[in-house]
Design a protein around this motif. Structure first.
Motif, PDB file in Angstrom:
ATOM      1  N   GLY A 189       1.863  -7.709   1.920  1.00  0.00           N
ATOM      2  CA  GLY A 189       0.984  -6.803   2.317  1.00  0.00           C
ATOM      3  C   GLY A 189       0.422  -6.027   3.473  1.00  0.00           C
ATOM      4  N   MET A 190       1.946  -5.711   4.106  1.00  0.00           N
ATOM      5  CA  MET A 190       1.578  -5.290   5.269  1.00  0.00           C
ATOM      6  C   MET A 190       1.842  -6.113   6.525  1.00  0.00           C
ATOM      7  SD  MET A 190       0.491  -1.298   6.546  1.00  0.00           S
ATOM      8  CE  MET A 190       1.417  -0.469   7.710  1.00  0.00           C
ATOM      9  N   GLN A 191       1.707  -7.182   6.252  1.00  0.00           N
ATOM     10  CA  GLN A 191       1.580  -7.604   7.336  1.00  0.00           C
ATOM     11  C   GLN A 191      -0.141  -8.201   8.144  1.00  0.00           C
ATOM     12  OE1 GLN A 191       6.153  -8.620   7.223  1.00  0.00           O
ATOM     13  NE2 GLN A 191       5.505  -8.291   9.239  1.00  0.00           N
ATOM     14  N   PHE A 192      -0.289  -7.457   7.768  1.00  0.00           N
ATOM     15  CA  PHE A 192      -1.653  -7.188   8.380  1.00  0.00           C
ATOM     16  C   PHE A 192      -2.832  -6.708   7.621  1.00  0.00           C
ATOM     17  CE2 PHE A 192      -4.360  -3.785  10.507  1.00  0.00           C
ATOM     18  CZ  PHE A 192      -5.014  -4.336  11.733  1.00  0.00           C
ATOM     19  N   PHE A 235     -13.273 -10.689  -0.575  1.00  0.00           N
ATOM     20  CA  PHE A 235     -12.819  -9.031   0.008  1.00  0.00           C
ATOM     21  C   PHE A 235     -11.422  -9.406   0.909  1.00  0.00           C
ATOM     22  CE2 PHE A 235     -12.449  -6.229   3.948  1.00  0.00           C
ATOM     23  CZ  PHE A 235     -12.229  -4.783   3.261  1.00  0.00           C
ATOM     24  N   LYS A 236     -10.552  -7.511   0.936  1.00  0.00           N
ATOM     25  CA  LYS A 236      -8.945  -8.137   1.288  1.00  0.00           C
ATOM     26  C   LYS A 236      -8.816  -6.291   1.282  1.00  0.00           C
ATOM     27  CE  LYS A 236      -6.945  -8.161  -3.553  1.00  0.00           C
ATOM     28  NZ  LYS A 236      -5.308  -8.901  -4.287  1.00  0.00           N
ATOM     29  N   TRP A 237      -8.267  -6.490   1.978  1.00  0.00           N
ATOM     30  CA  TRP A 237      -7.952  -4.305   2.578  1.00  0.00           C
ATOM     31  C   TRP A 237      -7.285  -4.858   3.429  1.00  0.00           C
ATOM     32  CZ3 TRP A 237      -7.483  -2.326   6.925  1.00  0.00           C
ATOM     33  CH2 TRP A 237      -6.616  -0.595   7.488  1.00  0.00           C
ATOM     34  N   SER A 238      -5.904  -4.130   3.688  1.00  0.00           N
ATOM     35  CA  SER A 238      -4.670  -3.714   4.023  1.00  0.00           C
ATOM     36  C   SER A 238      -4.024  -1.921   4.058  1.00  0.00           C
ATOM     37  CB  SER A 238      -3.965  -4.382   3.954  1.00  0.00           C
ATOM     38  OG  SER A 238      -2.433  -4.410   4.136  1.00  0.00           O
ATOM     39  N   PRO A 239      -3.524  -1.707   4.801  1.00  0.00           N
ATOM     40  CA  PRO A 239      -3.305  -0.147   4.744  1.00  0.00           C
ATOM     41  C   PRO A 239      -2.401   0.080   4.177  1.00  0.00           C
ATOM     42  CG  PRO A 239      -3.502  -1.121   6.922  1.00  0.00           C
ATOM     43  CD  PRO A 239      -3.779  -1.873   6.610  1.00  0.00           C
ATOM     44  N   VAL A 240      -1.105  -1.308   3.640  1.00  0.00           N
ATOM     45  CA  VAL A 240      -0.836  -0.948   2.325  1.00  0.00           C
ATOM     46  C   VAL A 240      -1.126  -0.916   0.853  1.00  0.00           C
ATOM     47  CG1 VAL A 240      -0.827  -3.308   1.477  1.00  0.00           C
ATOM     48  CG2 VAL A 240       1.307  -2.050   1.724  1.00  0.00           C
ATOM     49  N   LYS A 241      -2.394  -0.547   1.097  1.00  0.00           N
ATOM     50  CA  LYS A 241      -3.139  -0.101  -0.348  1.00  0.00           C
ATOM     51  C   LYS A 241      -2.379   1.066  -0.490  1.00  0.00           C
ATOM     52  CE  LYS A 241      -7.666  -0.072  -0.632  1.00  0.00           C
ATOM     53  NZ  LYS A 241      -8.849  -0.209  -1.156  1.00  0.00           N
ATOM     54  N   TRP A 242      -2.462   2.506   0.012  1.00  0.00           N
ATOM     55  CA  TRP A 242      -2.852   3.661   0.271  1.00  0.00           C
ATOM     56  C   TRP A 242      -1.333   3.729  -0.497  1.00  0.00           C
ATOM     57  CZ3 TRP A 242      -4.541   3.373   5.638  1.00  0.00           C
ATOM     58  CH2 TRP A 242      -6.554   3.197   5.708  1.00  0.00           C
ATOM     59  N   ARG A 243       0.026   2.338   0.148  1.00  0.00           N
ATOM     60  CA  ARG A 243       1.541   3.287  -0.552  1.00  0.00           C
ATOM     61  C   ARG A 243       1.891   2.537  -2.387  1.00  0.00           C
ATOM     62  NH1 ARG A 243       5.234   3.500  -2.590  1.00  0.00           N
ATOM     63  NH2 ARG A 243       7.490   3.960  -2.216  1.00  0.00           N
ATOM     64  N   LYS A 287      -0.511   0.303  -5.756  1.00  0.00           N
ATOM     65  CA  LYS A 287      -1.828   0.067  -6.078  1.00  0.00           C
ATOM     66  C   LYS A 287      -1.860  -0.927  -6.371  1.00  0.00           C
ATOM     67  CE  LYS A 287      -3.236   1.132 -10.824  1.00  0.00           C
ATOM     68  NZ  LYS A 287      -2.654   2.270 -12.459  1.00  0.00           N
ATOM     69  N   ARG A 288      -1.201  -2.184  -6.595  1.00  0.00           N
ATOM     70  CA  ARG A 288      -0.269  -3.659  -6.745  1.00  0.00           C
ATOM     71  C   ARG A 288       0.171  -3.936  -5.315  1.00  0.00           C
ATOM     72  NH1 ARG A 288      -3.528  -3.129 -11.859  1.00  0.00           N
ATOM     73  NH2 ARG A 288      -2.551  -1.268 -13.287  1.00  0.00           N
ATOM     74  N   TRP A 289      -1.248  -4.730  -4.661  1.00  0.00           N
ATOM     75  CA  TRP A 289      -0.412  -5.253  -3.176  1.00  0.00           C
ATOM     76  C   TRP A 289      -0.725  -6.399  -3.054  1.00  0.00           C
ATOM     77  CZ3 TRP A 289      -3.785  -6.334   0.674  1.00  0.00           C
ATOM     78  CH2 TRP A 289      -5.105  -6.408   0.663  1.00  0.00           C
ATOM     79  N   ILE A 310      -2.736 -11.400   6.825  1.00  0.00           N
ATOM     80  CA  ILE A 310      -2.466 -12.040   5.831  1.00  0.00           C
ATOM     81  C   ILE A 310      -1.299 -12.347   6.078  1.00  0.00           C
ATOM     82  CG2 ILE A 310      -1.184 -10.073   3.839  1.00  0.00           C
ATOM     83  CD1 ILE A 310      -3.894  -9.107   3.614  1.00  0.00           C
ATOM     84  N   TRP A 311      -1.711 -13.521   5.565  1.00  0.00           N
ATOM     85  CA  TRP A 311      -0.946 -14.624   5.773  1.00  0.00           C
ATOM     86  C   TRP A 311      -0.005 -15.088   5.247  1.00  0.00           C
ATOM     87  CZ3 TRP A 311      -2.509 -14.774  10.200  1.00  0.00           C
ATOM     88  CH2 TRP A 311      -3.906 -14.585  10.417  1.00  0.00           C
TER      89      TRP A 311
END
Length: 413
Positions: free
Chosen positions: A344-347, A355-363, A365-367, A395-396
Motif C-alpha cells: 500500500g506504499m506504506q502511505f 475510502f482508501k487512497w495511496s499513490p501506489v494506485k497509479w502503479r 491496479k490491485r493494491w 496504511i497499517w
C-alpha cells in the motif's frame, strides 16, 4: 550530477519559502538556528548515508532512517512551498503594479508584506504530515491490524464450510528494530485460530541472515492444517552485490532451509491438498511473477499440475500484477488468489469500508484489499513489515483473516 542539481534546487526553493513562513511569525534567532540545524543535519546525514551505502550489505537501518527523516522534512516544506507560493501569485502582480505607478527605485519596497495569518495557516497544515510521518516511523510501522473477510462460494466443498485462513505477506525481517513488537504480532496471528496460515513472499529484504534472529519468533506460528509459503521478489537476493553467483545461490538455499525451520511448506511452482471428510481444496503456490521488470520465475502451468479443473483452488502469488496478466483468464478457475508486494506504499489515507487512497494506485491496479473479477477473488495484503521508509502512515501492517462459506451470498466484514 543532474539529479543532484534538481534535488538541491527543489530543496532550496522549498527552504526559501519555508523559512519565509517562519520569519513572518517569529523574529527569534533561536528558532531560525533550530530550523537550519535540523535542515543541515537531515540533509547531511542523507548525503553521508547515500555515499556510504554498500550494495554488498544492502539497505541498513541507518540508511532507512536517513530516508525517513528526509521525507519527514521534505513533505511539510512542500506544503509550505505550495501555500506561500500561492500567496506570491497575488503579491507579485501587486508589486509590479506598484513599481510602475509609484516613484520608488527599490523593487523590494513594492512587495506587500507577507500576512502573518497565511504563514500561521501554512505552518499549521505542514505540521500535520510532519507529525504523521514521525508517528509512522516510531509507532505506525507496528500498528498491526487484523482485517476480516467472509467470502461465499457455491462450489466450496461442504467439509470446508466455515474454514478460516490467515494470510500474512512481506515480512521484510531485515527492517525490524523491535523484537517485542514482532512477538506481539505473532501472538495476534495465533489468536485468530485459523485452520491454515498462508505467507505470500518477501520474508527478507535481501539476505537469509536477516531472518535468523526471528526464526525462534516465527516458529511459534501455529495452524492445525499447516503453513504454506511462496517466494517474493526480494527473497532471491537480486538487489545486493554478491561475491559470486555461488554465494547468491547458497543464500537462497539457506533461506529455504530457514523457512522450513519456521514451519512453512515452501511451494516452488507446486501444489498441496488439504483434505477433510473425503473432500479437498488445493493450495497452489507460484514463485515470483511480476510485471514492470520484476522477476518472472513463476510457472502457473507447472504449479497447477496434479490439480483438477474442478478443485477448489487457493493460489499464492506474491505480485498482484500476475493475477491480471495470467491468472484471472487462465483455463482454470482460481477461487482466491492471495498476493502482497505493494505494501500500500506504506502511505495513504484509509477509512475501512468507506475510502482508501495511496499513490501506489497509479502503479498497481490491485493494491490493497479484496477485488473480484469473473467470479474470482484476489486479496492484496498491505504487508506485515516495511521497507526503505522505516514506517507506515495511514496504511497499517496487516494480518488478513478470510472465512470461507458455502453459498451465494458474499459479504466483507
Amino acid at each position: 550530477m543532474i539529479r543532484w542539481f534538481i534535488f538541491l534546487l527543489i530543496i532550496g526553493v522549498a527552504d526559501y519559502y519555508a523559512f519565509q513562513s517562519l520569519r513572518t511569525i517569529t523574529k527569534s534567532n533561536w528558532w531560525y538556528a533550530l530550523y537550519w540545524v535540523f535542515t543541515i543535519a537531515v540533509l547531511g546525514n542523507f548525503v553521508y548515508q547515500f555515499y556510504s551505502f554498500n550494495r554488498s550489505d544492502g539497505f541498513s537501518h541507518s540508511n532507512s532512517y536517513a530516508v525517513g527523516l528526509l521525507i519527514a522534512m521534505i513533505v511539510p516544506k512542500t506544503v509550505l512551498l505550495l501555500i506561500m507560493f500561492g500567496e506570491d501569485i497575488f503579491r507579485v502582480p501587486q508589486a509590479v503594479y506598484s513599481y510602475f505607478t509609484q516613484d520608488s527605485g527599490d523593487v523590494t519596497k513594492h512587495f506587500p508584506a507577507r500576512r502573518k495569518f497565511i504563514s500561521q495557516v501554512a505552518l499549521g497544515l505542514a505540521a500535520v504530515p510532519f507529525v504523521s510521518i514521525l508517528y509512522g516511523i516510531y509507532k505506525g510501522k507496528y500498528n498491526f491490524k487484523v482485517l476480516k473477510y467472509v467470502l461465499h462460494f457455491e462450489d466450496l466443498p461442504e467439509a470446508f464450510d466455515g474454514y478460516k485462513l490467515t494470510q500474512i505477506s512481506d515480512i521484510h525481517s531485515g527492517s525490524f528494530d523491535n523484537m517485542d513488537k514482532v512477538k506481539y504480532a505473532v501472538d495476534l496471528i495465533n489468536e485468530q485460530q485459523s485452520d491454515v496460515i498462508l505467507f505470500t513472499g518477501d520474508i527478507v529484504n535481501n539476505k537469509a541472515t536477516e531472518l535468523e534472529p526471528y526464526v525462534t519468533v516465527f516458529n511459534k506460528l501455529k495452524a492445525k492444517d499447516g503453513m504454506y509459503s511462496v517466494l517474493g521478489n526480494h527473497d532471491y537476493g537480486d538487489y545486493v552485490r554478491w561475491s559470486s553467483e555461488e554465494a547468491k545461490k547458497q543464500n537462497l538455499e539457506d533461506l529455504k532451509t530457514l523457512q522450513k525451520d519456521i514451519g512453512f511448506d515452501l511451494l516452488l511452482n507446486e501444489n498441496r491438498f488439504i483434505e477433510k471428510n473425503g473432500q479437498r481444496i488445493a493450495i497452489v503456490g507460484v514463485e515470483n511473477w511480476g510485471k514492470g521488470g520484476f522477476k518472472k520465475a513463476g510457472d502457473l502451468q507447472k504449479a497447477k499440475s496434479a490439480v483438477d479443473k474442478d478443485d477448489f483452488k487457493i493460489l499464492l502469488s506474491h505480485d498482484p500484477s500476475h493475477w491480471d496478466a495470467e491468472v484471472v483468464n487462465d483455463d482454470y478457475h482460481y477461487h482466491i488468489t492471495l498476493s502482497g508486494h505493494t505494501h500500500g506504499m506504506q502511505f495513504g489515507i484509509e477509512i475501512p469500508g468507506w475510502f482508501k487512497w495511496s499513490p501506489v494506485k497509479w502503479r498497481y491496479k490491485r493494491w490493497a484489499g479484496i477485488y473480484e473479477e469473473l467470479g474470482q477473488y484476489i486479496n492484496v495484503n498491505r504487508g506485515f513489515g516495511y521497507l526503505a521508509f522505516p514506517g507506515r502512515v495511514g496504511i497499517w501492517p496487516e494480518i488478513t483473516v478470510i472465512e470461507l462459506k458455502k453459498g451465494s451470498k458474499k459479504t466483507n466484514a
